[in-house]
Motif scaffolding. Sequence first.
Motif, PDB file in Angstrom:
ATOM      1  N   ILE A  56       0.736  -1.082   0.191  1.00 33.41           N
ATOM      2  CA  ILE A  56      -0.293   0.035   0.223  1.00 33.41           C
ATOM      3  C   ILE A  56       0.279   0.993  -0.308  1.00 33.41           C
ATOM      4  O   ILE A  56       2.129   1.627   0.878  1.00 33.41           O
ATOM      5  CB  ILE A  56      -1.227   0.513   1.608  1.00 33.41           C
ATOM      6  N   GLU A  57       0.509   2.733  -0.760  1.00 30.54           N
ATOM      7  CA  GLU A  57       1.320   3.229  -0.595  1.00 30.54           C
ATOM      8  C   GLU A  57       0.347   5.090  -0.972  1.00 30.54           C
ATOM      9  O   GLU A  57      -0.910   4.776  -1.150  1.00 30.54           O
ATOM     10  CB  GLU A  57       2.006   3.685  -2.138  1.00 30.54           C
ATOM     11  N   TYR A  58       0.531   5.670   0.588  1.00 29.60           N
ATOM     12  CA  TYR A  58      -0.214   6.366   0.750  1.00 29.60           C
ATOM     13  C   TYR A  58       0.275   7.859   0.890  1.00 29.60           C
ATOM     14  O   TYR A  58       1.620   7.893   1.557  1.00 29.60           O
ATOM     15  CB  TYR A  58      -1.434   5.873   2.227  1.00 29.60           C
ATOM     16  N   PHE A  59      -0.799   8.496   1.709  1.00 24.96           N
ATOM     17  CA  PHE A  59      -0.804  10.005   2.019  1.00 24.96           C
ATOM     18  C   PHE A  59      -0.976  10.474   3.076  1.00 24.96           C
ATOM     19  O   PHE A  59      -2.335   9.993   2.958  1.00 24.96           O
ATOM     20  CB  PHE A  59      -0.636  11.316   0.797  1.00 24.96           C
ATOM     21  N   PHE A  60      -0.940  10.893   4.216  1.00 21.64           N
ATOM     22  CA  PHE A  60      -1.365  11.449   4.941  1.00 21.64           C
ATOM     23  C   PHE A  60      -1.844  11.863   4.546  1.00 21.64           C
ATOM     24  O   PHE A  60      -1.931  13.156   4.187  1.00 21.64           O
ATOM     25  CB  PHE A  60      -0.482  11.466   6.592  1.00 21.64           C
ATOM     26  N   PHE A  61      -3.790  11.936   5.468  1.00 21.62           N
ATOM     27  CA  PHE A  61      -4.644  12.937   4.674  1.00 21.62           C
ATOM     28  C   PHE A  61      -5.492  14.642   5.204  1.00 21.62           C
ATOM     29  O   PHE A  61      -5.093  15.455   5.168  1.00 21.62           O
ATOM     30  CB  PHE A  61      -5.646  11.817   4.080  1.00 21.62           C
ATOM     31  N   GLY A  62      -4.890  13.790   6.916  1.00 21.94           N
ATOM     32  CA  GLY A  62      -5.256  14.976   7.866  1.00 21.94           C
ATOM     33  C   GLY A  62      -7.536  14.804   8.253  1.00 21.94           C
ATOM     34  O   GLY A  62      -7.649  14.079   6.856  1.00 21.94           O
ATOM     35  N   GLU A  63      -7.828  15.015   8.976  1.00 20.92           N
ATOM     36  CA  GLU A  63      -9.059  14.824   9.316  1.00 20.92           C
ATOM     37  C   GLU A  63      -9.835  15.540   8.792  1.00 20.92           C
ATOM     38  O   GLU A  63     -10.532  14.996   7.930  1.00 20.92           O
ATOM     39  CB  GLU A  63      -9.380  15.674  11.045  1.00 20.92           C
ATOM     40  N   ASN A  64      -9.557  16.650   7.017  1.00 20.81           N
ATOM     41  CA  ASN A  64     -10.366  17.974   6.398  1.00 20.81           C
ATOM     42  C   ASN A  64      -9.915  17.564   5.410  1.00 20.81           C
ATOM     43  O   ASN A  64     -10.120  18.485   4.783  1.00 20.81           O
ATOM     44  CB  ASN A  64     -11.466  18.650   7.129  1.00 20.81           C
ATOM     45  N   GLY A  65      -9.230  16.808   4.828  1.00 18.70           N
ATOM     46  CA  GLY A  65      -7.897  16.873   3.713  1.00 18.70           C
ATOM     47  C   GLY A  65      -6.830  18.206   3.270  1.00 18.70           C
ATOM     48  O   GLY A  65      -7.278  18.771   3.291  1.00 18.70           O
ATOM     49  N   GLU A  66      -6.986  18.685   5.516  1.00 15.19           N
ATOM     50  CA  GLU A  66      -5.456  19.192   5.081  1.00 15.19           C
ATOM     51  C   GLU A  66      -4.043  18.725   4.791  1.00 15.19           C
ATOM     52  O   GLU A  66      -2.993  19.612   5.243  1.00 15.19           O
ATOM     53  CB  GLU A  66      -5.394  20.158   6.712  1.00 15.19           C
ATOM     54  N   ILE A  76      -9.494   3.185  -6.029  1.00 10.51           N
ATOM     55  CA  ILE A  76      -7.628   4.181  -5.877  1.00 10.51           C
ATOM     56  C   ILE A  76      -8.741   5.122  -6.736  1.00 10.51           C
ATOM     57  O   ILE A  76      -8.406   4.866  -7.445  1.00 10.51           O
ATOM     58  CB  ILE A  76      -7.279   3.460  -6.379  1.00 10.51           C
ATOM     59  N   PRO A  77      -8.138   6.294  -6.735  1.00 11.62           N
ATOM     60  CA  PRO A  77      -7.615   7.203  -5.403  1.00 11.62           C
ATOM     61  C   PRO A  77      -8.594   6.951  -4.214  1.00 11.62           C
ATOM     62  O   PRO A  77     -10.064   7.043  -4.581  1.00 11.62           O
ATOM     63  CB  PRO A  77      -7.132   8.717  -5.498  1.00 11.62           C
ATOM     64  N   GLY A  78      -8.695   6.855  -2.702  1.00 17.09           N
ATOM     65  CA  GLY A  78      -9.313   6.389  -2.706  1.00 17.09           C
ATOM     66  C   GLY A  78      -9.303   7.087  -0.491  1.00 17.09           C
ATOM     67  O   GLY A  78      -7.695   7.184  -0.279  1.00 17.09           O
ATOM     68  N   ILE A  79     -10.191   7.402  -0.226  1.00 17.17           N
ATOM     69  CA  ILE A  79      -9.490   8.137   1.368  1.00 17.17           C
ATOM     70  C   ILE A  79     -10.633   7.055   2.484  1.00 17.17           C
ATOM     71  O   ILE A  79     -11.345   6.321   2.485  1.00 17.17           O
ATOM     72  CB  ILE A  79     -10.814   9.490   1.900  1.00 17.17           C
ATOM     73  N   TYR A  80      -9.115   6.518   3.294  1.00 19.12           N
ATOM     74  CA  TYR A  80      -9.317   5.467   4.323  1.00 19.12           C
ATOM     75  C   TYR A  80      -8.771   6.050   5.522  1.00 19.12           C
ATOM     76  O   TYR A  80      -8.150   6.587   5.279  1.00 19.12           O
ATOM     77  CB  TYR A  80      -8.742   4.826   3.946  1.00 19.12           C
ATOM     78  N   ASP A  81      -9.349   5.435   6.906  1.00 22.11           N
ATOM     79  CA  ASP A  81      -9.873   5.723   7.942  1.00 22.11           C
ATOM     80  C   ASP A  81      -8.422   4.036   7.990  1.00 22.11           C
ATOM     81  O   ASP A  81      -8.542   2.945   7.814  1.00 22.11           O
ATOM     82  CB  ASP A  81     -10.210   5.248   9.703  1.00 22.11           C
ATOM     83  N   GLY A  82      -6.806   4.410   8.261  1.00 22.54           N
ATOM     84  CA  GLY A  82      -5.425   4.035   8.451  1.00 22.54           C
ATOM     85  C   GLY A  82      -5.400   3.546   9.996  1.00 22.54           C
ATOM     86  O   GLY A  82      -5.245   4.444  10.834  1.00 22.54           O
ATOM     87  N   ALA A 123     -11.697   9.580  -3.435  1.00 26.00           N
ATOM     88  CA  ALA A 123     -11.029  11.045  -3.784  1.00 26.00           C
ATOM     89  C   ALA A 123     -10.840  11.540  -5.008  1.00 26.00           C
ATOM     90  O   ALA A 123     -10.912  10.797  -6.085  1.00 26.00           O
ATOM     91  CB  ALA A 123      -9.641  10.778  -3.098  1.00 26.00           C
ATOM     92  N   SER A 124     -11.182  12.855  -5.488  1.00 25.71           N
ATOM     93  CA  SER A 124     -10.858  13.549  -6.608  1.00 25.71           C
ATOM     94  C   SER A 124      -9.811  14.450  -6.690  1.00 25.71           C
ATOM     95  O   SER A 124     -10.120  15.498  -5.341  1.00 25.71           O
ATOM     96  CB  SER A 124     -12.695  13.951  -6.386  1.00 25.71           C
TER      97      SER A 124
END
Length: 114
Positions: free
Chosen positions: A30-40, A72-78, A103-104
């Motif tokens: 899995i490859e990901y970026f930390f998204f933040g609670e509100n996309g910050e 993918i791309p998607g927001i997930y609770d990790g 995610a868009s």
Amino acid sequence: MDKMKILVMFAQELDIPASEGRDALRGTSIEYFFFGENGEMVQPKLIVEDTAGMRRGKSFLSPEMIHHVSYIPGIYDGTFEMTIGSNGKPTLKLTDLNFVGKASITLASEKEVK
């Protein structure tokens, strides 16, 4: 265990058979970026002389985790747990994923760029 929102950009199921001198390898990359609670996650930085951007996180999970990836791309609770790496430093290790939403990625308007 801590939960954090992540933007998953890549998922691959791996099943590499054992070969001479190497054990079999089976799991989910899995490859990901930390998204933040509100996309910050996106902090604009326009300094070209310095390093800019974000590095992706990468984790290797159990084989069944590929079934937790639905878009993918998607927001997930990790779900992450703290572990100690081989260098003795603490690291966060992704252990589970739960789909939150699609995610868009869009082009920012000229007004937003300035």
